[in-house]
Write a protein that holds these residues in place. Sequence first.
Motif, PDB file in Angstrom:
ATOM      1  N   ASP A 133      -3.065 -20.988 -75.698  1.00 24.71           N
ATOM      2  CA  ASP A 133      -3.345 -20.085 -76.814  1.00 24.71           C
ATOM      3  C   ASP A 133      -2.288 -19.017 -76.981  1.00 24.71           C
ATOM      4  O   ASP A 133      -2.445 -18.108 -77.805  1.00 24.71           O
ATOM      5  CB  ASP A 133      -4.713 -19.413 -76.606  1.00 24.71           C
ATOM      6  CG  ASP A 133      -5.851 -20.428 -76.708  1.00 24.71           C
ATOM      7  OD1 ASP A 133      -5.619 -21.529 -77.238  1.00 24.71           O
ATOM      8  OD2 ASP A 133      -6.963 -20.107 -76.239  1.00 24.71           O
ATOM      9  N   GLY A 134      -1.225 -19.082 -76.215  1.00 29.76           N
ATOM     10  CA  GLY A 134      -0.157 -18.113 -76.352  1.00 29.76           C
ATOM     11  C   GLY A 134      -0.331 -16.860 -75.530  1.00 29.76           C
ATOM     12  O   GLY A 134       0.466 -15.921 -75.657  1.00 29.76           O
ATOM     13  N   GLY A 135      -1.326 -16.811 -74.682  1.00 23.41           N
ATOM     14  CA  GLY A 135      -1.532 -15.637 -73.842  1.00 23.41           C
ATOM     15  C   GLY A 135      -0.872 -15.811 -72.495  1.00 23.41           C
ATOM     16  O   GLY A 135      -0.065 -16.717 -72.268  1.00 23.41           O
ATOM     17  N   ASP A 136      -1.232 -14.922 -71.575  1.00 21.26           N
ATOM     18  CA  ASP A 136      -0.693 -15.045 -70.217  1.00 21.26           C
ATOM     19  C   ASP A 136      -1.593 -15.946 -69.391  1.00 21.26           C
ATOM     20  O   ASP A 136      -2.630 -16.422 -69.841  1.00 21.26           O
ATOM     21  CB  ASP A 136      -0.548 -13.668 -69.557  1.00 21.26           C
ATOM     22  CG  ASP A 136      -1.869 -12.921 -69.512  1.00 21.26           C
ATOM     23  OD1 ASP A 136      -2.909 -13.558 -69.753  1.00 21.26           O
ATOM     24  OD2 ASP A 136      -1.851 -11.707 -69.253  1.00 21.26           O
ATOM     25  N   ALA A 137      -1.183 -16.174 -68.164  1.00 23.20           N
ATOM     26  CA  ALA A 137      -1.927 -17.083 -67.291  1.00 23.20           C
ATOM     27  C   ALA A 137      -3.026 -16.384 -66.529  1.00 23.20           C
ATOM     28  O   ALA A 137      -3.636 -16.976 -65.637  1.00 23.20           O
ATOM     29  CB  ALA A 137      -0.970 -17.756 -66.310  1.00 23.20           C
ATOM     30  N   GLU A 147      -3.577 -18.470 -83.635  1.00 26.76           N
ATOM     31  CA  GLU A 147      -2.781 -18.210 -84.827  1.00 26.76           C
ATOM     32  C   GLU A 147      -1.309 -18.187 -84.446  1.00 26.76           C
ATOM     33  O   GLU A 147      -0.896 -17.428 -83.564  1.00 26.76           O
ATOM     34  CB  GLU A 147      -3.208 -16.864 -85.421  1.00 26.76           C
ATOM     35  CG  GLU A 147      -2.650 -16.562 -86.787  1.00 26.76           C
ATOM     36  CD  GLU A 147      -3.170 -15.232 -87.288  1.00 26.76           C
ATOM     37  OE1 GLU A 147      -2.527 -14.200 -86.991  1.00 26.76           O
ATOM     38  OE2 GLU A 147      -4.217 -15.211 -87.947  1.00 26.76           O
ATOM     39  N   ILE A 148      -0.490 -19.061 -85.088  1.00 25.99           N
ATOM     40  CA  ILE A 148       0.935 -19.162 -84.788  1.00 25.99           C
ATOM     41  C   ILE A 148       1.731 -18.869 -86.047  1.00 25.99           C
ATOM     42  O   ILE A 148       1.442 -19.403 -87.123  1.00 25.99           O
ATOM     43  CB  ILE A 148       1.287 -20.560 -84.247  1.00 25.99           C
ATOM     44  CG1 ILE A 148       0.538 -20.825 -82.930  1.00 25.99           C
ATOM     45  CG2 ILE A 148       2.788 -20.707 -84.019  1.00 25.99           C
ATOM     46  CD1 ILE A 148       0.786 -22.184 -82.362  1.00 25.99           C
ATOM     47  N   CYS A 149       2.738 -18.011 -85.905  1.00 27.31           N
ATOM     48  CA  CYS A 149       3.595 -17.634 -87.031  1.00 27.31           C
ATOM     49  C   CYS A 149       4.940 -18.341 -86.871  1.00 27.31           C
ATOM     50  O   CYS A 149       5.680 -18.086 -85.913  1.00 27.31           O
ATOM     51  CB  CYS A 149       3.792 -16.116 -87.075  1.00 27.31           C
ATOM     52  SG  CYS A 149       4.812 -15.557 -88.471  1.00 27.31           S
ATOM     53  N   ASP A 150       5.265 -19.277 -87.825  1.00 24.37           N
ATOM     54  CA  ASP A 150       6.515 -20.053 -87.787  1.00 24.37           C
ATOM     55  C   ASP A 150       7.586 -19.352 -88.624  1.00 24.37           C
ATOM     56  O   ASP A 150       7.951 -19.791 -89.727  1.00 24.37           O
ATOM     57  CB  ASP A 150       6.274 -21.470 -88.315  1.00 24.37           C
ATOM     58  CG  ASP A 150       5.320 -22.247 -87.431  1.00 24.37           C
ATOM     59  OD1 ASP A 150       5.366 -22.037 -86.207  1.00 24.37           O
ATOM     60  OD2 ASP A 150       4.532 -23.044 -87.964  1.00 24.37           O
ATOM     61  N   ALA A 151       8.064 -18.244 -88.123  1.00 26.18           N
ATOM     62  CA  ALA A 151       9.106 -17.498 -88.839  1.00 26.18           C
ATOM     63  C   ALA A 151       9.795 -16.579 -87.846  1.00 26.18           C
ATOM     64  O   ALA A 151       9.487 -16.564 -86.653  1.00 26.18           O
ATOM     65  CB  ALA A 151       8.509 -16.705 -90.007  1.00 26.18           C
ATOM     66  N   THR A 152      10.723 -15.825 -88.349  1.00 24.62           N
ATOM     67  CA  THR A 152      11.408 -14.862 -87.488  1.00 24.62           C
ATOM     68  C   THR A 152      10.464 -13.722 -87.119  1.00 24.62           C
ATOM     69  O   THR A 152       9.408 -13.533 -87.739  1.00 24.62           O
ATOM     70  CB  THR A 152      12.649 -14.301 -88.194  1.00 24.62           C
ATOM     71  OG1 THR A 152      12.227 -13.602 -89.380  1.00 24.62           O
ATOM     72  CG2 THR A 152      13.612 -15.434 -88.590  1.00 24.62           C
ATOM     73  N   VAL A 203      -3.872 -23.322 -85.042  1.00 27.47           N
ATOM     74  CA  VAL A 203      -3.845 -24.484 -84.152  1.00 27.47           C
ATOM     75  C   VAL A 203      -5.145 -24.492 -83.347  1.00 27.47           C
ATOM     76  O   VAL A 203      -5.469 -23.503 -82.691  1.00 27.47           O
ATOM     77  CB  VAL A 203      -2.636 -24.442 -83.208  1.00 27.47           C
ATOM     78  CG1 VAL A 203      -2.679 -25.628 -82.238  1.00 27.47           C
ATOM     79  CG2 VAL A 203      -1.342 -24.447 -84.008  1.00 27.47           C
ATOM     80  N   GLU A 204      -5.875 -25.573 -83.417  1.00 27.74           N
ATOM     81  CA  GLU A 204      -7.140 -25.691 -82.690  1.00 27.74           C
ATOM     82  C   GLU A 204      -6.922 -26.488 -81.411  1.00 27.74           C
ATOM     83  O   GLU A 204      -6.345 -27.571 -81.429  1.00 27.74           O
ATOM     84  CB  GLU A 204      -8.184 -26.386 -83.562  1.00 27.74           C
ATOM     85  CG  GLU A 204      -9.565 -26.424 -82.923  1.00 27.74           C
ATOM     86  CD  GLU A 204     -10.624 -26.918 -83.881  1.00 27.74           C
ATOM     87  OE1 GLU A 204     -11.304 -27.891 -83.524  1.00 27.74           O
ATOM     88  OE2 GLU A 204     -10.765 -26.346 -84.981  1.00 27.74           O
ATOM     89  N   THR A 205      -7.375 -25.916 -80.318  1.00 27.38           N
ATOM     90  CA  THR A 205      -7.240 -26.551 -79.005  1.00 27.38           C
ATOM     91  C   THR A 205      -8.581 -27.142 -78.595  1.00 27.38           C
ATOM     92  O   THR A 205      -9.595 -26.433 -78.612  1.00 27.38           O
ATOM     93  CB  THR A 205      -6.777 -25.532 -77.952  1.00 27.38           C
ATOM     94  OG1 THR A 205      -5.549 -24.939 -78.384  1.00 27.38           O
ATOM     95  CG2 THR A 205      -6.576 -26.215 -76.604  1.00 27.38           C
TER      96      THR A 205
END
Length: 510
Positions: free
Chosen positions: A336-340, A438-443, A460-462
């Motif tokens: 999910d883009g977080g830490d471990a 939520e993923i942002c595909d940009a700079t 993105v659904e996991t």
Amino acid sequence: MRPATLVRLALAGTRTDTARVVLTALSALLATLAGLAALTVLAIPTPAATDDNANRWSEQYRNALFVEPGLRGGTAFALLLLTVPVLALAGQCARLGAPTRDRRLAALRLAGATPGQVTRLAVLETGLASLLGTVVGLGVYLAGRELLHRPDEQGRLALPTDVLPSPGALAAVVLGLPVVAALATVLMLRRVTTSPLGVTRKAARERGPRPWAGLLIGLGLASFAAVRPVMYRFDDNGEVLRWLVPLLFLTGGLAAMIGVVIGTGWISYTCGRLLRQHARRPPALLAAGRLMSDPWAGSRTFAALLAALIFGAGAAALRAYFVAQDALDREQNLRDGGDAGADSFYLSTMDLVDSAVALAVLIAAGGLIVALVEGIVSRRRAYAALVATGVPRSTLSRSVAWQALAPAVPAIVLALGVGTLLGRGLFPKATTGTSSSEICDATAALCDDPATRQQYVRFVETAGAERVPDVPLEQLAWLGGGALAAVLMTVGVGLLFLRVSTAADELRTA
């Protein structure tokens, strides 16, 4: 017989009788402390829900086991489980010096006492010893409550020393345990007849124990496996869950524990039969005869140890589940883009459970020593007669070792297996639910600008994941090795008493 005379006779006896009373009182003291600790945890008040405390946590404590209301029931249940090996130890201590007590009771019958009076005397002895232990235990509890009441800088407490169970609950523990001990004595004496010529036990068995204990073990496993389906089935009915889930826990735990303890009698008889068929040396043959003549000695001897092992193996299975759940949570956080990072609270809590298991095994080891020494002392005339006829003491020593280890090894394996299956039935697999990120595909500049961010965002659904916990082989090996070491230690202590009990003077013991 007047009550004062009955009390005086109950407290009379030799040094062995005094030791039995002291050990019984000590066991009652430990059981009282465990029971009062559990009641104290349950007595913690739950505050009303507020905007600042929607979870209704008790913030005056440092330990989450006392802070969160949902964890207190499990904590109290674990404390109550500690009373099982303690009560088993009390049962072992009550048998200490039984032959001497039997002769004293027979002398009272010869002096004119009725069978009912002799039975009341034995019951009163156990009840008074237990009452002494519970009263002292209450004093230790109250004194410890004052000594351990040490708030920190924030005013938080390490233990719930600011609450006290109700007077009715205190009286139920202090007076209830002696009553239970007295009733247990009555139950044990129901097949005992005390005559002026001695004590006769009408418990002769024509055949060996049957393996019906497997049904109790199966009932226990089924009860634990049914907990999660029941919680899902009655998720919207809190009243049913409030009494049904604890009932399944209590029924399943007691059924499995009783099944393992009773099953040890069948294991002892089977080991004796196998030794008689295949052994060729005198020590094994002597042990085989003893195991077959009294197969329930193993159940009495190993009851506390087996109860502690079931609890420990269940805790090991629970730890394996928390390890698997923690690993899944960490993997999901990374996806999910977080830490471990993940919450390791439950793993830290299991360290406390392991300490309780170690304490239970230590108490059980004390019960083993008492049981083995009592068995050797009660049969000292038979051992002395064997030595007098030419049997070497080394042969008797190896026979005692065979008698202890032959049923102990399979019983330990059975207890560890049942405890592991109980934990696995309660938590069969670790799971994580589906999540979306939520993923942002940009700079970075476009993603940080609220005006442009939404143009480049995608969700993105996991999918959820499942993982079967590993079998905690390392912990089970430590538990089994520790239990076997405790048995070996008690055998060593028992052999010290064997040499004294095989002196020729013991043949003159009446």
